[in-house]
Design an enzyme around this catalytic site. Structure first.
Site, PDB file in Angstrom:
ATOM      1  N   SER A   1     -27.555 -22.610  55.783  1.00 23.63           N
ATOM      2  CA  SER A   1     -26.293 -22.557  56.875  1.00 23.63           C
ATOM      3  C   SER A   1     -24.967 -22.112  56.921  1.00 23.63           C
ATOM      4  O   SER A   1     -24.401 -22.321  57.227  1.00 23.63           O
ATOM      5  CB  SER A   1     -26.509 -24.475  57.093  1.00 23.63           C
ATOM      6  OG  SER A   1     -27.731 -24.651  57.646  1.00 23.63           O
TER       7      SER A   1
ATOM      8  N   GLU B   1       0.483  -1.393  -0.130  1.00 25.00           N
ATOM      9  CA  GLU B   1      -0.026  -0.486  -0.004  1.00 25.00           C
ATOM     10  C   GLU B   1       0.430   1.545  -0.114  1.00 25.00           C
ATOM     11  O   GLU B   1       0.148   2.340  -0.354  1.00 25.00           O
ATOM     12  CB  GLU B   1      -1.394   0.083   1.287  1.00 25.00           C
ATOM     13  CG  GLU B   1      -2.171  -1.116   1.105  1.00 25.00           C
ATOM     14  CD  GLU B   1      -3.283  -0.859   0.434  1.00 25.00           C
ATOM     15  OE1 GLU B   1      -2.985   0.200  -0.404  1.00 25.00           O
ATOM     16  OE2 GLU B   1      -4.225  -2.026   0.355  1.00 25.00           O
TER      17      GLU B   1
END
Length: 690
Positions: free
Chosen positions: A336, A76
């Site tokens: 519990s 590019e």
């Protein structure tokens, strides 16, 4: 030559006009990135699309494979680091090609020009359009560094559909981060932005293959890779479907994004690998339990306060299991699992020792008559056995003497708020889960237990400075308060480390407690070693009952499996403090040999009384004046020898000598309540009236 001169003059005129008409740089468009949630090592947990529905993830050049950048520059923009936005050699080449062919053959675009086009949102292949891009490119080069421009390209380059940026494309097409790309994948990501829709992998893989191979050929010509490497890369398969983006810790990610809407990157203390492993464990375990069942798991390092994993449900997308409901933050009955804290406060007050004998026989407290889970009674047992076997009646006996208000106040010290119905007070039912708490709350409470009673603020948020801070739904501790004394915490741990393991699991490596809520709606298992605390929950989000659901068989196996998955193996539990009493019941001092309920065991013609404890208002509580509606506040105490003397900030107030209550008209601000019984024993509670 004349034609070139005329063309150059016209181009210059158009360029100057384009520069004048371009207006300010639209850099604000570059900020519209996807919000990402990452773990402690910056690994992606989850990403969110932008408001316009795009996947546009930030990416730094250092986090992409170097071969990709080399191919990108070769294909590019060879002179990216030497030009100032416009590559004059490429422009001349493009102009000559246009004269020769009568049309634009190549645009001579630089990466900077492409970024300018992406920011403008225009893709014009006309001469005026190219000149506008040139003008923008020059502005970009003046405003930004090369690295910043490259970052914009890596973020904005189109890859078809709603994918923008190299990172989004790499995750969607290859299922991995761009720093781990192969040569063929690098070339493919270079090629796609040229014609992103024409070359979409899920629509036209053949076009993408030809474009990729051209990039590879160009890379060979530029000496970026060898011909042999290019041939191997050309043999790589072209993906034809998209991968789903990572979706780890979905509940926590959503809540953090909602709590911090202005942050584009949210870094958590989670460990991605552990989170993924426990999410799979939660899903597998829920399927073993049954239909419509969900699960939740939290893992925290109690030495640092960092949460390493938080699983909110068995499957986020499973509608039958209500997977979208975050059960890590849902208020449920803890069963519990609160018993260790009840006994811990008794140990701290010097009322009991693990080898103290207590009666597990029918008992009634007013209209309340607790029963054991198995509907039977076990006679005289040690407190160690009562906690190991999770007998209900002994726990209620101890809470009756310690005081539910004291328990709630200690929880508040640890940054945990127990929930009760509006205007109701804590009762003895707390021993069996008669309050509302979340899995996060329970993790924080057990983290304090693991630390020798020292509370710590748990957090999900990561700080680059090495510090952590609270998330939106975890309240910070204003001051460091102890949940209980180190000795009491060690006694509790010494009992819990010997709790019998579930079937097919090895015990003795960590301390843990299980719990089952009333009606078989919630199964809990919470454990800790010297470094980690893990909390596990199983149940249905709609709070419906699951026959046979109990903590030991439903949640404990998941807890033990989770401990096998945390990194680093087991860390030894804390050693015994110097003042620990290691003795059999026969060797204990007389007051610790047997548990005494109020009125038990006459000594020297007197009945022993439990210590006086303020039951309401609890320590560290806040009271709104509007709730009182002008009425006085009723102060209540449990235990102690009558008459009781009440003081507010050291000053006595009137009280009935025949009751354990007093009335006080509060004023706004902080107040310290003190109660003194006839034997001089005292209790204190600090509150705030607002």
């Amino acid at each position: 030559m004349l034609a070139i001169t005329v063309l150059a003059g016209s181009a210059t005129t158009l360029y100057l006009k384009a520069f004048a008409d371009a207006g300010p740089l639209p850099l604000e468009n570059a900020k519209a990135v996807s919000t990402t949630v990452v773990d402690r090592d910056d690994r992606l947990l989850r990403a969110f699309t932008t408001t316009d529905g795009m996947w546009r993830l930030p990416l730094d050049p250092k986090d992409v494979d170097p071969h990709y950048l080399k191919m990108l520059f070769a294909f590019e923009d060879k002179r990216f680091y030497s030009h100032h936005g416009i590559d004059s050699k490429a422009v001349v080449r493009a102009a000559l090609q246009m004269l020769r062919h009568g049309r634009i053959v190549s645009g001579g675009s630089t990466l900077t020009m492409q970024v300018a086009r992406l920011l403008d949102g225009r893709h014009e292949r006309t001469a005026s359009g190219k000149l506008r891009q040139m003008a923008r490119a020059v502005e970009l080069e003046r405003a930004l560094s090369k690295r910043e421009i490259l970052k914009l390209y890596l973020r904005l380059a189109p890859f078809g559909g709603n994918l923008e940026g190299v990172r989004a494309a790499s995750l969607a097409y290859f299922g991995k981060e761009p720093k781990h790309l192969s040569l063929g994948e690098c070339a493919l990501l270079v090629a796609l932005p040229q014609s992103p829709e024409v070359r979409r992998l899920d629509r036209n893989p053949k076009a993408a293959l030809h474009a990729r191979n051209r990039v590879l050929n160009r890379a060979v010509a530029a000496h970026v890779i060898t011909a042999a490497e290019a041939e191997r890369a050309k043999a790589e398969r072209i993906p034809s479907v998209r991968y789903a983006f990572p979706l780890l810790a979905p509940h926590l990610s959503e809540s953090e994004v909602a709590a911090h809407p202005t942050e584009s990157v949210i870094k958590l203390t989670l460990d991605r690998n552990l989170q993924a492993s426990l999410e799979q464990l939660a899903q597998d375990h829920a399927r073993l339990i049954g239909d419509n069942v969900s699960t939740a798991i939290i893992v925290a390092n109690h030495q640092t306060g960092e949460i390493l994993a938080e699983v909110g449900s068995a499957d986020y997308f499973d509608k039958d299991r209500h997977g979208a409901v975050d059960m890590a933050t849902a208020v449920r009955s803890p069963g519990s699992t609160l018993k260790p804290f009840i006994y811990g406060l008794a140990f701290e007050a010097g009322l009991a020792h693990p080898e103290t004998l207590i009666e597990d026989r029918p008992v009634r407290f007013g209209t309340y008559a607790p029963k054991n889970f198995d509907e039977g009674y076990h006679g005289t047992v040690s407190i160690r056995e009562a906690l190991e076997q999770s007998f209900n009646v002994p726990a209620v006996r101890v809470l009756a003497r310690v005081g539910p208000g004291k328990l709630v106040g200690r929880f508040r010290r640890a940054g945990v708020e127990a929930r009760f119905p509006d205007k109701s007070e804590p009762t003895l039912a707390m021993a069996l889960g008669g309050t509302g708490l979340t899995l996060e709350d329970m993790t924080q409470l057990y983290a304090a237990l693991a630390r020798g009673g020292d509370s710590i603020m748990l957090t999900h948020r990561w700080s680059e400075r090495g510090k952590v801070w609270a998330t939106s739904h975890l309240k910070p501790l204003v001051n460091a308060h102890r949940l209980m004394s180190p000795l009491a915490a060690w006694y509790v741990t010494d009992i819990l480390k010997d709790a019998p393991p579930p079937l097919n699991a090895k015990g003795g490596r960590f301390a843990y407690k299980t719990g089952t809520s009333y009606g078989y709606r919630d199964a809990w298992a919470i454990g800790y070693d010297g470094k980690y605390v893990i909390a596990a929950w199983v149940g249905r989000p709609d709070n419906s009952s699951i026959p046979g659901l109990v903590g030991r068989s439903a949640a404990a196996p998941m807890l033990f499996d989770a401990f096998e998955r945390v990194p680093g193996g087991r860390t030894p539990l804390r050693g015994a403090p110097a003042n620990a009493i290691r003795a059999t019941n026969a060797e204990l001092p007389a007051p610790l040999k047997r548990w005494r309920d109020p009125g038990d065991d006459p000594v020297a013609g007197k009945f022993l009384e439990p210590p006086v404890l303020i039951s309401f208002p609890p320590d560290q509580s806040e009271i709104a004046e509007s709730d009182l509606d002008g009425d006085p506040l009723i102060l209540k105490a449990d235990g102690g020898a009558l008459p009781l003397t009440w003081l507010i900030d050291g000053k006595p107030i009137p009280s009935d000598t025949h009751t354990r209550e007093a009335t006080w008209q509060p004023t706004e601000g902080f107040a310290k309540l003190t109660v003194i019984d006839a034997n001089g024993r005292t209790d204190r509670s600090s509150i705030r009236v607002r």
